[in-house]
Write a protein that holds these residues in place. Sequence first.
Motif, mmCIF file in Angstrom:
data_model
loop_
_atom_site.group_PDB
_atom_site.id
_atom_site.type_symbol
_atom_site.label_atom_id
_atom_site.label_comp_id
_atom_site.label_asym_id
_atom_site.label_seq_id
_atom_site.Cartn_x
_atom_site.Cartn_y
_atom_site.Cartn_z
ATOM 1 N N ARG A 1 6.636 6.719 4.701
ATOM 2 C CA ARG A 1 6.717 6.139 5.654
ATOM 3 C C ARG A 1 7.873 5.720 5.696
ATOM 4 N N HIS A 2 8.793 5.082 6.665
ATOM 5 C CA HIS A 2 9.566 4.564 6.561
ATOM 6 C C HIS A 2 10.944 4.967 5.802
ATOM 7 N N GLY A 3 11.213 6.467 6.459
ATOM 8 C CA GLY A 3 12.597 7.022 5.835
ATOM 9 C C GLY A 3 13.925 5.672 6.071
ATOM 10 N N TYR A 4 14.838 5.383 5.488
ATOM 11 C CA TYR A 4 16.251 5.364 6.337
ATOM 12 C C TYR A 4 16.851 5.565 5.292
ATOM 13 N N VAL B 1 20.822 1.843 -0.505
ATOM 14 C CA VAL B 1 21.595 2.341 0.594
ATOM 15 C C VAL B 1 20.017 3.614 1.624
ATOM 16 N N GLY B 2 19.671 3.716 0.543
ATOM 17 C CA GLY B 2 18.045 4.735 1.978
ATOM 18 C C GLY B 2 16.759 4.566 0.653
ATOM 19 N N ILE B 3 15.749 4.083 1.706
ATOM 20 C CA ILE B 3 14.264 4.351 1.051
ATOM 21 C C ILE B 3 13.747 4.768 1.672
ATOM 22 N N MET B 4 12.617 5.175 1.460
ATOM 23 C CA MET B 4 10.684 5.879 1.873
ATOM 24 C C MET B 4 10.359 5.927 1.116
ATOM 25 N N GLY B 5 8.692 6.570 1.971
ATOM 26 C CA GLY B 5 7.795 5.994 1.020
ATOM 27 C C GLY B 5 6.791 7.102 1.217
ATOM 28 N N GLY C 1 5.122 10.344 11.198
ATOM 29 C CA GLY C 1 5.298 9.653 12.976
ATOM 30 C C GLY C 1 7.035 9.312 13.042
ATOM 31 N N MET C 2 7.480 9.382 14.240
ATOM 32 C CA MET C 2 9.291 8.962 14.280
ATOM 33 C C MET C 2 8.989 8.857 15.919
ATOM 34 N N ARG D 1 0.857 -1.404 -0.015
ATOM 35 C CA ARG D 1 0.380 0.337 -0.019
ATOM 36 C C ARG D 1 0.855 1.817 0.522
ATOM 37 N N ILE D 2 2.038 1.314 0.535
ATOM 38 C CA ILE D 2 3.004 2.855 0.511
ATOM 39 C C ILE D 2 3.652 2.407 -1.080
#
Length: 166
Positions: A81-84, A66-70, A118-119, A53-54
């Motif tokens: 969501r899920h920024g790493y 080396v990085g992801i974000m959704g 959110g974090m 869904r993201i």
Amino acid sequence: MINVEIEELKKAEFAEALEVLNEAAKSYKNVLPPEAYKEPQMSLEEFSSEAGRIKFLTAKLDGKIVGIMGYEYVGDAALIRHGYVKPSHQRMGIGSTLLKIIEGRIRKEGKVKKMIVGMYKRAYWAVSFWSKHGFTLLDNSKEILRRYYTIPEVQIRNSIAMCKEI
């Protein structure tokens, strides 16, 4: 700032993207209470469900993630969501590049007027990153987290929400 390739996440890359997420999430170990921290942060099954869904983007260097974000739309907001970013590649502008492209997509799609993230509240590095990019702390964080996210209560108790009008 280094030159990274930004691409949409492919199903064949889920495991590689998850490695980035779980490696970066280890930084929470020293700031979260034991009941809120787990290792790995997310299983492949959980990540695959989230990726259903993201809309995830990846940042690649030499073909390696080396990085992801959704982002996903929930009601009147786009949730980031899920920024790493891999610890070895942090502070190089990778997260900022991912966010800039995602924000551009959200603006172009024109479905909402605000972005929420959110974090964990004790993840001072994350609070600093999002603040630097124009997100402000919401006084009603717990209410916002309950309204927009489906996350465990222990995560809500240990988290905050920030917002940026677009």
